[in-house]
Design a protein around this motif. Structure first.
Motif: not given
Length: 252
Positions: A1-5, A39-41
């Motif tokens: 899974m990709s995450y935003t900055l 996503g952050a979690y």
């Protein structure tokens, strides 16, 4: 899974905050911000996993748990000795583990009626219980069978504990807490400081008492109660103390 900055920034801020504080309330702005973004979690969980840690969410607080093996943040005996220079040898560390288990066994009884700031245990009470437990185990350790069964070096622990200086109640009332591993109270203090550093208890040095925090009960409920070794040793300590108490009543 990709995450935003932004998600990675949120996750890393919270992860390093947890490294510093150990436990964070869900009402904390950093925790609330991260939890609102799946996503952050997820990124937080990923960071923890890669560091050999995991996140425990009790519903009230986030706890950072460090895996004992394979973690860059795990504390082995040498690191522990460097941090707590008064712990001189491994036998002292083993005794500290028993001290902590005896304290947890006492606190882990009636969680539903836990009264923050009221439930507590004095250093003298804890020392008496540790003495009773180690003496009983030593007497049961015929030919080392008990030690082998429970994977505990009872002979060494009992001999070291018996050699340590023990303050009387009047001395404890008059003095500050003894430091160092030369006294039983000092060794108990080192063990309780480990829990205090994890924000699981509060130590009142003026009263010489240890007060459990709600975080300790969360840790017991969501972690320790699923650990077979903890449950087995807690039951063993409970049965040992109950038998000792029964013997004392019978003697009178």
């Amino acid at each position: 899974m990709s995450y935003t900055l932004e998600q990675l920034q949120q996750a890393s801020r919270l992860f390093f905050d947890l490294l510093r504080r150990k436990v964070i309330s869900l009402d904390d702005p950093a925790a609330a911000e991260c939890l609102q973004d799946n996503g952050a979690y997820d990124a937080l969980q990923y960071l923890a996993k890669e560091g050999g840690c995991r996140i425990m969410n009790s519903g009230h607080r986030l706890h950072l748990l460090v895996n004992p093996l394979g973690s860059g943040f795990a504390t082995n005996f040498t690191q522990l000795r460097n941090k707590y220079s008064r712990i001189e040898r491994k036998t002292h560390l083993h005794i500290i583990n028993v001290i902590i288990l005896v304290f947890l066994a006492e606190m882990d009884q009636d969680e539903q009626h836990f009264k923050p700031g009221q439930d507590s245990m004095s250093y003298i009470q804890l020392a008496d219980q540790v003495s009773a437990v180690l003496k009983a185990w030593y007497e049961m350790d015929e030919e080392g069978k008990f030690s082998k069964q429970w994977r505990l070096d009872i002979q060494a622990m009992y001999k070291v504990w018996a050699s340590l200086y023990m303050q009387t109640k009047s001395q404890e009332d008059a003095d500050t807490l003894s430091r160092g591993s030369g006294s039983r109270i000092g060794l108990i203090h080192e063990g309780m400081k480990l829990l205090e550093d994890e924000h699981l208890v509060f130590i009142s040095e003026s009263e010489k008492r240890i007060f459990p925090r709600e975080e300790l009960y969360e840790r017991m409920r969501y972690l320790y109660h699923d650990v077979d070794r903890y449950k087995e040793l807690k039951a063993l300590i409970g049965s040992t103390l109950a038998e000792k108490e029964g013997d004392a009543h019978a003697a009178h």
